[in-house]
Write a protein that holds these residues in place. Structure first.
Motif, PDB file in Angstrom:
ATOM      1  N   THR A   1      49.448  15.024  -2.722  1.00 47.25           N
ATOM      2  CA  THR A   1      48.362  14.712  -1.794  1.00 47.25           C
ATOM      3  C   THR A   1      48.130  13.218  -1.779  1.00 47.25           C
ATOM      4  OG1 THR A   1      47.290  16.830  -2.266  1.00 47.25           O
ATOM      5  CG2 THR A   1      45.930  15.118  -1.236  1.00 47.25           C
ATOM      6  N   GLU A   2      48.053  12.638  -0.588  1.00 47.47           N
ATOM      7  CA  GLU A   2      47.751  11.212  -0.456  1.00 47.47           C
ATOM      8  C   GLU A   2      46.248  11.054  -0.245  1.00 47.47           C
ATOM      9  OE1 GLU A   2      50.119   9.568   2.670  1.00 47.47           O
ATOM     10  OE2 GLU A   2      51.905   9.400   1.391  1.00 47.47           O
ATOM     11  N   VAL A   3      45.625  10.185  -1.041  1.00 42.78           N
ATOM     12  CA  VAL A   3      44.183   9.940  -0.900  1.00 42.78           C
ATOM     13  C   VAL A   3      43.954   8.430  -0.757  1.00 42.78           C
ATOM     14  CG1 VAL A   3      43.613  11.974  -2.280  1.00 42.78           C
ATOM     15  CG2 VAL A   3      43.768   9.745  -3.383  1.00 42.78           C
ATOM     16  N   THR A   4      42.843   8.102  -0.148  1.00 37.37           N
ATOM     17  CA  THR A   4      42.500   6.703   0.063  1.00 37.37           C
ATOM     18  C   THR A   4      42.122   6.052  -1.260  1.00 37.37           C
ATOM     19  OG1 THR A   4      41.693   7.281   2.253  1.00 37.37           O
ATOM     20  CG2 THR A   4      41.050   5.120   1.399  1.00 37.37           C
TER      21      THR A   4
ATOM     22  N   GLN B   1      40.085  18.420  -2.319  1.00 34.19           N
ATOM     23  CA  GLN B   1      40.900  17.700  -1.330  1.00 34.19           C
ATOM     24  C   GLN B   1      42.393  17.976  -1.522  1.00 34.19           C
ATOM     25  OE1 GLN B   1      39.802  13.583  -0.885  1.00 34.19           O
ATOM     26  NE2 GLN B   1      41.695  13.059   0.199  1.00 34.19           N
ATOM     27  N   ALA B   2      42.807  18.079  -2.766  1.00 36.47           N
ATOM     28  CA  ALA B   2      44.226  18.308  -3.063  1.00 36.47           C
ATOM     29  C   ALA B   2      44.589  19.791  -3.079  1.00 36.47           C
ATOM     30  CB  ALA B   2      44.580  17.681  -4.415  1.00 36.47           C
ATOM     31  N   LYS B   3      43.597  20.636  -2.724  1.00 32.04           N
ATOM     32  CA  LYS B   3      43.798  22.094  -2.687  1.00 32.04           C
ATOM     33  C   LYS B   3      44.237  22.656  -4.041  1.00 32.04           C
ATOM     34  CE  LYS B   3      44.862  22.489   2.254  1.00 32.04           C
ATOM     35  NZ  LYS B   3      44.478  21.123   2.640  1.00 32.04           N
ATOM     36  N   ILE B   4      43.766  22.002  -5.111  1.00 28.64           N
ATOM     37  CA  ILE B   4      44.034  22.505  -6.461  1.00 28.64           C
ATOM     38  C   ILE B   4      43.042  23.624  -6.783  1.00 28.64           C
ATOM     39  CG2 ILE B   4      44.128  21.865  -8.907  1.00 28.64           C
ATOM     40  CD1 ILE B   4      44.822  19.003  -7.950  1.00 28.64           C
ATOM     41  N   ALA B   5      41.852  23.510  -6.227  1.00 26.79           N
ATOM     42  CA  ALA B   5      40.825  24.550  -6.355  1.00 26.79           C
ATOM     43  C   ALA B   5      40.323  24.891  -4.948  1.00 26.79           C
ATOM     44  CB  ALA B   5      39.670  24.075  -7.221  1.00 26.79           C
ATOM     45  N   PRO B   6      40.061  26.176  -4.670  1.00 22.28           N
ATOM     46  CA  PRO B   6      39.663  26.579  -3.314  1.00 22.28           C
ATOM     47  C   PRO B   6      38.193  26.290  -2.987  1.00 22.28           C
ATOM     48  CG  PRO B   6      39.779  28.501  -4.745  1.00 22.28           C
ATOM     49  CD  PRO B   6      40.265  27.338  -5.558  1.00 22.28           C
TER      50      PRO B   6
ATOM     51  N   PHE C   1      50.253  18.871  -9.949  1.00 26.30           N
ATOM     52  CA  PHE C   1      49.955  18.314  -8.642  1.00 26.30           C
ATOM     53  C   PHE C   1      49.996  16.791  -8.769  1.00 26.30           C
ATOM     54  CE2 PHE C   1      47.928  22.370  -9.155  1.00 26.30           C
ATOM     55  CZ  PHE C   1      48.130  23.033  -7.953  1.00 26.30           C
ATOM     56  N   LEU C   2      50.510  16.144  -7.730  1.00 31.65           N
ATOM     57  CA  LEU C   2      50.601  14.683  -7.760  1.00 31.65           C
ATOM     58  C   LEU C   2      49.650  14.082  -6.733  1.00 31.65           C
ATOM     59  CD1 LEU C   2      52.052  12.171  -8.865  1.00 31.65           C
ATOM     60  CD2 LEU C   2      53.729  12.441  -7.015  1.00 31.65           C
ATOM     61  N   ILE C   3      48.829  13.154  -7.195  1.00 30.29           N
ATOM     62  CA  ILE C   3      47.938  12.410  -6.305  1.00 30.29           C
ATOM     63  C   ILE C   3      48.525  11.017  -6.099  1.00 30.29           C
ATOM     64  CG2 ILE C   3      45.581  11.620  -5.903  1.00 30.29           C
ATOM     65  CD1 ILE C   3      45.878  14.677  -6.200  1.00 30.29           C
ATOM     66  N   LYS C   4      48.697  10.672  -4.838  1.00 32.77           N
ATOM     67  CA  LYS C   4      49.318   9.406  -4.471  1.00 32.77           C
ATOM     68  C   LYS C   4      48.273   8.583  -3.716  1.00 32.77           C
ATOM     69  CE  LYS C   4      53.734   7.976  -2.456  1.00 32.77           C
ATOM     70  NZ  LYS C   4      54.880   8.473  -1.682  1.00 32.77           N
ATOM     71  N   TYR C   5      48.050   7.339  -4.177  1.00 36.58           N
ATOM     72  CA  TYR C   5      46.997   6.510  -3.576  1.00 36.58           C
ATOM     73  C   TYR C   5      47.556   5.620  -2.488  1.00 36.58           C
ATOM     74  CZ  TYR C   5      44.403   8.349  -7.477  1.00 36.58           C
ATOM     75  OH  TYR C   5      43.797   9.205  -8.361  1.00 36.58           O
TER      76      TYR C   5
END
Length: 420
Positions: free
Chosen positions: A346-349, A361-366, A415-419
């Motif tokens: 998931t790309e986040v600002t 936001q990353a849909k890791i939790a509903p 899960f990978l968070i990409k800034y």
């Protein structure tokens, strides 16, 4: 029997030989020249090509002269061997580009600078590309009977589904390659996969008809299979390529380390240069302590080092160890990209964000309720560290190289968070 033939047989690398006694004698009498062909059907070789390449290397290490033939000409035609349908024909410029890339990859395995027996690379476009139709039919085609060609497995298997004249002529072109290398380079042996037997023997027949008192041989290598029945060299992500840009060293390492116990000894014999004694010792480990997976580790390390080098091997081991232990913070940004290539991303600002909002936001939790429950229960890890603070804010300290955050939910869901 020569020591080289004994080694090839120990490793299970001999499927068929046209004249075993004659070849053994030729190997014992001195150095011979041999070749294997590699058609440019993609911009990289894959691990299915490794067996003939490494067999050429084994011959070179024993003092013989390998010739790697890149099929810039035959690659424009398409080999029907082992194929159920007609290949898509590629344009000349694409085949030329792929040919150049394959030349570079072959230099990783064969020594072109050796003082005594340097390997050489040839491209069959050099003689096929300038061949006119009349010369081809009169000088080469007349040596091949239709019944002889129809009897070959590569053609027989395609008769019902259909085969074009283009692919039907492939056998003649490959035979012409062997003749040219015999005449121009003194090449006496062609090696290839077992599906090439018909093409190889056709080449020997052409040499016999064209050259008096000829002495040439053919040797085929078994096609690599897997004990579970699935195709060797394929994963959910597709083929395992030798190009690090197409299959990363980490992915490459993981492919080999996940080898089935039933296959690992065979692959050690096929793909490594470990001694007979070392392989037999590892075979004993598989039988007595399979849970240690020492044979798989040796296989993965040997083949990854051979293809990608020591530095890439160490990086692959580092990534693997970090993922196993959960010590994600020890990895660099590039290692994160390599190790988490296939996980949901998931790309986040850029900026601070609350953990609960990030999980949503990353849909890791509903839902926020589920996010709070996961955090409270200790199911959420950030870069390998368990987080149970409901007020947690993701800050710069949680960003590896300022670019990534790795979140794990439970034992295995990454899960990978990409800034941005």
């Amino acid at each position: 029997m020569s020591d080289l033939l004994k080694d090839l047989k120990f490793r299970g690398l001999v499927n068929q030989i046209t004249d075993e006694e004659g070849l053994a004698k030729a190997l014992e009498e001195g150095e011979i020249k041999l070749y294997s062909g590699f058609d440019p059907t993609a911009d990289s070789l894959h691990i299915g090509h490794m067996l003939p390449v490494l067999t050429l290397r084994r011959f070179q290490l024993n003092g013989h002269h390998p010739i790697a033939l890149v099929g810039g000409g035959t690659g424009l035609i398409g080999d029907p061997s082992g194929k159920k349908a007609e290949r898509t024909l590629n344009t000349a410029d694409i085949v030329q580009d792929w040919s150049n890339r394959i030349k570079e990859q072959l230099s990783q395995f064969l020594d072109f600078e050796a003082s005594d027996n340097p390997a050489i690379i040839v491209n069959n476009y050099d003689w096929i590309g300038s061949l006119d139709v009349i010369s081809f039919l009169r000088d080469v085609g007349k040596n091949f009977g239709i019944n002889y060609m129809l009897a070959k497995d590569s053609v027989q298997s395609r008769i019902e589904s259909g085969i074009s004249f283009t692919e039907f002529s492939y056998m003649i072109l490959q035979s012409f390659d062997f003749l040219k290398l015999y005449q121009n380079n003194g090449c006496k042996l062609q090696i290839g996969g077992s599906d090439q037997w018909g093409n190889i023997t056709a080449g020997l027949e052409l040499i016999r008809k064209s050259e008096e008192n000829s002495k040439a041989y053919g040797l085929t290598i078994p096609l690599v299979t897997k004990a579970d029945g699935t195709k060797f060299g394929k994963t959910e992500g597709g083929a395992i390529w030798l190009d690090a840009e197409k299959t990363s060293p980490y992915e490459f390492y993981q492919f080999w380390i996940n080898t089935d116990d039933r296959d690992v000894v065979k692959y050690l014999k096929f793909f490594t240069f470990l001694s007979h004694e070392e392989i037999e010792e590892l075979e004993g480990e598989v039988a007595s302590a399979p849970e240690k997976r020492l044979a798989q580790k040796a296989l993965a390390e040997e083949v990854t080092k051979l293809v990608h080098g020591e530095a890439a091997l160490q990086q692959a081991i580092k990534i693997s160890a970090a993922l196993f232990s959960g010590e994600i913070k020890d990895l660099t940004g590039n290692e994160i990209l390599e190790g988490f290539k296939d996980v949901p991303t998931t790309e986040v600002t850029e900026g601070e964000i609350g953990l609960i909002d990030l999980l949503i936001q990353a849909k890791i939790a509903p839902s926020k309720r589920q996010a709070r429950e996961d955090i409270t229960n200790g199911a959420i890890y950030i870069n390998g560290e368990r987080i149970q603070d409901l007020e947690k804010i993701i800050s710069s300290d949680d960003k590896i190289d300022g670019k990534f955050t790795v979140i794990r939910r439970g034992k295995k869901k990454y899960f990978l968070i990409k800034y941005m």
